[in-house]
Design an enzyme around this catalytic site. Structure first.
Site, PDB file in Angstrom:
ATOM      1  N   SER A   1      65.174  20.985   6.192  1.00 56.85           N
ATOM      2  CA  SER A   1      66.246  21.077   6.643  1.00 56.85           C
ATOM      3  C   SER A   1      67.106  20.046   7.075  1.00 56.85           C
ATOM      4  O   SER A   1      66.587  18.717   7.314  1.00 56.85           O
ATOM      5  CB  SER A   1      66.073  21.841   8.226  1.00 56.85           C
ATOM      6  OG  SER A   1      67.261  21.820   8.920  1.00 56.85           O
TER       7      SER A   1
ATOM      8  N   TYR B   1      63.013  21.423  16.502  1.00 57.84           N
ATOM      9  CA  TYR B   1      63.130  21.897  15.271  1.00 57.84           C
ATOM     10  C   TYR B   1      63.190  20.745  14.186  1.00 57.84           C
ATOM     11  O   TYR B   1      62.706  20.767  13.207  1.00 57.84           O
ATOM     12  CB  TYR B   1      64.005  23.190  15.210  1.00 57.84           C
ATOM     13  CG  TYR B   1      63.906  23.709  13.815  1.00 57.84           C
ATOM     14  CD1 TYR B   1      63.326  24.645  13.469  1.00 57.84           C
ATOM     15  CD2 TYR B   1      65.334  23.121  13.013  1.00 57.84           C
ATOM     16  CE1 TYR B   1      63.516  25.239  11.816  1.00 57.84           C
ATOM     17  CE2 TYR B   1      65.436  23.770  11.724  1.00 57.84           C
ATOM     18  CZ  TYR B   1      64.598  24.569  11.310  1.00 57.84           C
ATOM     19  OH  TYR B   1      64.845  25.082  10.103  1.00 57.84           O
TER      20      TYR B   1
END
Length: 249
Positions: free
Chosen positions: A144, A158
């Site tokens: 990501s 995250y």
């Protein structure tokens, strides 16, 4: 590599779904790993089969090692030796600052986002590596843009889990390069998927898109095309690399 058999974890929605459909259209036999959304997974399988492709769906809690091992056994049994792995499954918890995090949340998130990718990679390497009689293969980890940006005030945990995926990509690519296995990663950011609802802000992409150089959010299909290229023979000399898909952010 003529007979391509590829596993996509979390293949029932979002980037995983788009990747499964894209790869099937390019001749891959596909296994979709899904956790709870059986109807969604079956819909993807039906779409692939209606298009003339071959696909199976296997229910798996990707955070449970024994279930991952069984997932790979099912691929061996139903499709044959795996040649491609897309480590896509991940979870996003509600937005939180560092002061709101606890060990239980961190353990759950890292088991799903990090440990699962290691175990899936382990099982794939056992089957792909030349030293085990394999024909080689390719692994694409879905990281990501958060791994670069940190996601302060929202998803630091995250982001850190995706930082671990970046490190896995680098280290594993070096470890298995001589065994005929390529390992790369894509780093999507600000993509229109259902995951933002999991974090408590379904319209997050619309909120932030004005701050992106390209002034728009991305589509899952755009990420899927990048994954498909990294898995393809056209990327045969590419390993340990990252493709950023975040609108220039």
């Amino acid at each position: 590599m003529k007979n391509k058999i590829t596993l996509i974890t979390g293949g029932d929605r979002g980037i995983g779904r788009a990747t499964a459909l894209c790869l099937a259209s390019k001749g891959h036999q596909v296994c979709i790993g899904y956790h709870t959304r059986e109807a969604s997974a079956q819909a993807v399988i039906d779409d692939i089969r209606h298009g003339g492709g071959n696909a199976i769906a296997v229910q798996v809690d990707i955070a449970q090692e024994e279930q991952v091992v069984e997932l790979f056994r099912q691929i061996d049994k139903q499709l044959g030796p795996i040649t491609g792995l897309v480590n896509n499954a991940a979870m996003l918890m509600p937005q939180a600052s560092i002061e709101q995090l606890d060990a239980t949340r961190l353990a759950t998130l890292f088991a799903t986002n990090v440990s699962s990718s290691f175990i899936c990679a382990r099982e794939a390497v056992k089957r792909m590596a030349h030293r085990h009689g394999g024909q080689g293969g390719a692994i694409v980890n879905v990281s990501s843009a958060a791994s670069r940006l940190g996601s302060p005030h929202e998803y630091v945990d995250y982001a850190a889990s995706k930082g671990a995926i970046d490190t896995l990509t680098i280290g594993l690519s070096l470890e298995v390069a001589a065994q005929g296995i390529r390992v790369n990663a894509v780093r999507p950011g600000f993509i229109y998927t259902e995951m933002h609802a999991d974090g408590g802000e379904p319209k997050r992409v619309d909120r932030v898109k004005g701050n992106l150089p390209m002034q728009r959010g991305g589509q899952p299909e755009e990420v899927a095309q990048a994954i498909a290229w990294l898995l393809s023979d056209e990327a045969s000399y590419v390993t340990g690399s990252f493709l950023d898909l975040a609108g220039g952010k």
